[in-house]
Design a protein around this motif. Structure first.
Motif, PDB file in Angstrom:
ATOM      1  N   LEU A 129      -5.310  -0.959   3.190  1.00 35.46           N
ATOM      2  CA  LEU A 129      -5.154  -2.022   2.202  1.00 35.46           C
ATOM      3  C   LEU A 129      -5.467  -3.384   2.827  1.00 35.46           C
ATOM      4  O   LEU A 129      -5.051  -3.676   3.942  1.00 35.46           O
ATOM      5  CB  LEU A 129      -3.727  -2.015   1.662  1.00 35.46           C
ATOM      6  N   PRO A 130      -6.197  -4.255   2.109  1.00 39.57           N
ATOM      7  CA  PRO A 130      -6.568  -5.570   2.667  1.00 39.57           C
ATOM      8  C   PRO A 130      -5.391  -6.389   3.185  1.00 39.57           C
ATOM      9  O   PRO A 130      -5.513  -7.081   4.199  1.00 39.57           O
ATOM     10  CB  PRO A 130      -7.260  -6.254   1.484  1.00 39.57           C
ATOM     11  N   SER A 131      -4.232  -6.337   2.516  1.00 40.83           N
ATOM     12  CA  SER A 131      -3.095  -7.129   2.987  1.00 40.83           C
ATOM     13  C   SER A 131      -2.622  -6.664   4.361  1.00 40.83           C
ATOM     14  O   SER A 131      -2.219  -7.488   5.206  1.00 40.83           O
ATOM     15  CB  SER A 131      -1.941  -7.057   1.978  1.00 40.83           C
ATOM     16  N   LEU A 132      -2.666  -5.353   4.611  1.00 43.28           N
ATOM     17  CA  LEU A 132      -2.285  -4.842   5.922  1.00 43.28           C
ATOM     18  C   LEU A 132      -3.363  -5.171   6.949  1.00 43.28           C
ATOM     19  O   LEU A 132      -3.056  -5.491   8.105  1.00 43.28           O
ATOM     20  CB  LEU A 132      -2.049  -3.333   5.850  1.00 43.28           C
ATOM     21  N   ARG A 133      -4.609  -5.106   6.531  1.00 40.66           N
ATOM     22  CA  ARG A 133      -5.702  -5.472   7.420  1.00 40.66           C
ATOM     23  C   ARG A 133      -5.593  -6.938   7.838  1.00 40.66           C
ATOM     24  O   ARG A 133      -5.859  -7.293   8.999  1.00 40.66           O
ATOM     25  CB  ARG A 133      -7.048  -5.210   6.721  1.00 40.66           C
ATOM     26  N   THR A 134      -5.181  -7.784   6.913  1.00 41.36           N
ATOM     27  CA  THR A 134      -4.998  -9.205   7.224  1.00 41.36           C
ATOM     28  C   THR A 134      -3.939  -9.396   8.300  1.00 41.36           C
ATOM     29  O   THR A 134      -4.102 -10.195   9.224  1.00 41.36           O
ATOM     30  CB  THR A 134      -4.611  -9.982   5.950  1.00 41.36           C
ATOM     31  N   MET A 154       0.850  -1.192   0.000  1.00 45.33           N
ATOM     32  CA  MET A 154       0.000   0.000   0.000  1.00 45.33           C
ATOM     33  C   MET A 154       0.883   1.239   0.000  1.00 45.33           C
ATOM     34  O   MET A 154       1.840   1.330   0.764  1.00 45.33           O
ATOM     35  CB  MET A 154      -0.895   0.015   1.244  1.00 45.33           C
ATOM     36  N   THR A 155       0.581   2.205  -0.834  1.00 47.60           N
ATOM     37  CA  THR A 155       1.347   3.435  -0.894  1.00 47.60           C
ATOM     38  C   THR A 155       0.830   4.423   0.128  1.00 47.60           C
ATOM     39  O   THR A 155      -0.360   4.720   0.173  1.00 47.60           O
ATOM     40  CB  THR A 155       1.261   4.058  -2.298  1.00 47.60           C
ATOM     41  N   MET A 156       1.736   4.927   0.953  1.00 47.24           N
ATOM     42  CA  MET A 156       1.401   5.927   1.947  1.00 47.24           C
ATOM     43  C   MET A 156       2.490   7.001   1.933  1.00 47.24           C
ATOM     44  O   MET A 156       3.611   6.761   1.468  1.00 47.24           O
ATOM     45  CB  MET A 156       1.261   5.308   3.345  1.00 47.24           C
ATOM     46  N   LEU A 157       2.156   8.163   2.449  1.00 43.63           N
ATOM     47  CA  LEU A 157       3.091   9.284   2.446  1.00 43.63           C
ATOM     48  C   LEU A 157       3.994   9.218   3.668  1.00 43.63           C
ATOM     49  O   LEU A 157       3.524   9.240   4.807  1.00 43.63           O
ATOM     50  CB  LEU A 157       2.321  10.599   2.439  1.00 43.63           C
ATOM     51  N   LEU A 158       5.292   9.140   3.445  1.00 44.22           N
ATOM     52  CA  LEU A 158       6.276   9.111   4.524  1.00 44.22           C
ATOM     53  C   LEU A 158       6.646  10.535   4.924  1.00 44.22           C
ATOM     54  O   LEU A 158       7.018  11.350   4.067  1.00 44.22           O
ATOM     55  CB  LEU A 158       7.531   8.362   4.061  1.00 44.22           C
ATOM     56  N   ILE A 159       6.544  10.823   6.224  1.00 47.68           N
ATOM     57  CA  ILE A 159       6.938  12.132   6.743  1.00 47.68           C
ATOM     58  C   ILE A 159       7.820  11.924   7.964  1.00 47.68           C
ATOM     59  O   ILE A 159       7.421  11.263   8.939  1.00 47.68           O
ATOM     60  CB  ILE A 159       5.715  12.984   7.128  1.00 47.68           C
ATOM     61  N   ASN A 160       9.024  12.481   7.924  1.00 49.44           N
ATOM     62  CA  ASN A 160       9.929  12.437   9.074  1.00 49.44           C
ATOM     63  C   ASN A 160       9.679  13.638   9.977  1.00 49.44           C
ATOM     64  O   ASN A 160       9.293  14.715   9.513  1.00 49.44           O
ATOM     65  CB  ASN A 160      11.383  12.444   8.602  1.00 49.44           C
ATOM     66  N   GLY A 161       9.927  13.459  11.259  1.00 46.95           N
ATOM     67  CA  GLY A 161       9.725  14.563  12.188  1.00 46.95           C
ATOM     68  C   GLY A 161       9.959  14.127  13.617  1.00 46.95           C
ATOM     69  O   GLY A 161      10.895  13.374  13.899  1.00 46.95           O
ATOM     70  N   ALA A 162       9.106  14.589  14.517  1.00 54.81           N
ATOM     71  CA  ALA A 162       9.282  14.289  15.940  1.00 54.81           C
ATOM     72  C   ALA A 162       7.915  14.254  16.617  1.00 54.81           C
ATOM     73  O   ALA A 162       6.981  14.947  16.220  1.00 54.81           O
ATOM     74  CB  ALA A 162      10.170  15.335  16.612  1.00 54.81           C
ATOM     75  N   PHE A 163       7.845  13.438  17.662  1.00 57.23           N
ATOM     76  CA  PHE A 163       6.653  13.385  18.496  1.00 57.23           C
ATOM     77  C   PHE A 163       6.848  14.333  19.678  1.00 57.23           C
ATOM     78  O   PHE A 163       7.947  14.413  20.253  1.00 57.23           O
ATOM     79  CB  PHE A 163       6.410  11.965  19.006  1.00 57.23           C
ATOM     80  N   GLN A 164       5.787  15.050  20.042  1.00 55.02           N
ATOM     81  CA  GLN A 164       5.806  15.981  21.166  1.00 55.02           C
ATOM     82  C   GLN A 164       4.510  15.801  21.955  1.00 55.02           C
ATOM     83  O   GLN A 164       3.425  15.818  21.382  1.00 55.02           O
ATOM     84  CB  GLN A 164       5.903  17.429  20.678  1.00 55.02           C
ATOM     85  N   ILE A 165       4.623  15.658  23.273  1.00 56.57           N
ATOM     86  CA  ILE A 165       3.413  15.404  24.052  1.00 56.57           C
ATOM     87  C   ILE A 165       3.188  16.384  25.195  1.00 56.57           C
ATOM     88  O   ILE A 165       2.101  16.407  25.776  1.00 56.57           O
ATOM     89  CB  ILE A 165       3.418  13.968  24.622  1.00 56.57           C
TER      90      ILE A 165
END
Length: 286
Positions: A170-175, A1-12
């Motif tokens: 995508l079904p394969s990821l859902r599986t 499945m094609t998804m958009l890759l974004i690099n960054g950081a988590f902040q909470i």
């Protein structure tokens, strides 16, 4: 499945994370425009910080709705704490309203695999820790190996969250997600030994679902909204569900449904259960 890759950081710090929602900031905030071009816009602040909705999972609620109603907190907090620990946060301190006041470190590097935004402006994504191997801002093919390196998969495999699928996955990821959930259930991990979604949850008052029984969060939210309408009998709950009109497909039969009343039963006027396991349903985005 094609998804958009974004690099960054988590902040909470200053946020109220739970087991399936956390804040993320891209290295280049302009990359949110790439997500926006897929449909709905991601809501973010001037620094580019935005809330993520972790795809394919639903954690027990820590604070739902204006009245901040929760599910049994031992399970809600277990999912949240494992999410933050897995991402790399330590010494997390929170106030009475569960807002993070202090944390070490204040940011941790990570990446997301985005598929769009939901109606609340949260980015729907798979989330990983550390630096990704690819270039930020490009579409990547997400296979099962990559999926297994996300916190979404980790939480499901640990039995800390419920599977909740939408058609964009995508079904394969859902599986793969389905297999992870079933393995955790069979092994009796996390919340599964306490889950009454399909066996029947006794509901005599709002406190039944906030402090006692463990059920699928989507069913919990619908019950909360119904019970807060007033002193209505549980027997009328299916009629309420018909009016809400959640749209989904039962994958085992291929049946397309409108309304959770198609998979919810009430017995003895006090017990509610779903007739299909959560992983057998694929919802349409609202």
């Amino acid at each position: 499945m094609t998804m958009l890759l974004i690099n960054g950081a988590f902040q909470i710090k200053g946020t109220q994370p739970d087991g399936d929602t956390v804040r993320f900031m891209p290295g280049d905030p302009r990359e949110w425009d790439l997500v926006n071009s897929r449909g709905r816009a991601v809501k973010h602040d001037v620094l580019g910080r935005a809330a993520l909705r972790l795809d394919a999972i639903d954690a027990p609620e820590t604070h739902y709705g204006p009245n901040r109603v929760h599910q049994p907190l031992q399970f809600a907090h277990a999912a949240r704490d494992e999410l933050l620990n897995w991402l790399g946060f330590t010494n997390v301190q929170q106030g009475p309203d569960e807002t993070v006041t202090t944390v070490v470190p204040e940011t941790v590097p990570g990446f997301i695999l985005a598929s769009g935004a939901d109606i609340h402006g949260r980015c729907i994504a798979l989330a990983g820790r550390g630096a990704s191997e690819g270039n930020s801002g490009v579409d990547v093919d997400v296979d099962v190996d990559m999926l297994r390196r996300t916190v979404n998969h980790h939480l499901l495999a640990a039995g800390l969250v419920f599977p909740t699928f939408y058609r964009s996955l995508l079904p394969s990821l859902r599986t793969e997600f389905t297999a992870a959930a079933r393995q955790a259930r069979t092994a009796g991990l996390g919340l599964w030994p306490s889950d009454t979604t399909t066996t029947g949850a006794k509901v005599t008052a709002l406190s039944s679902i906030t402090d006692e029984v463990v059920i699928l969060p989507k069913l919990f939210r619908r019950l909360v909204d119904y019970l807060q309408l007033g002193n209505l009998p549980l027997a009328c709950f299916p009629a309420y569900l018909a009016g809400v009109q959640d749209r989904f497909t039962i994958t085992s039969s291929g049946k397309r449904c409108t309304g959770l009343h198609n998979v919810v039963e009430i017995s003895n006027g006090q017990s509610v259960r779903m007739t299909q396991p959560p992983e057998d349903l694929v919802f349409e985005e609202a």
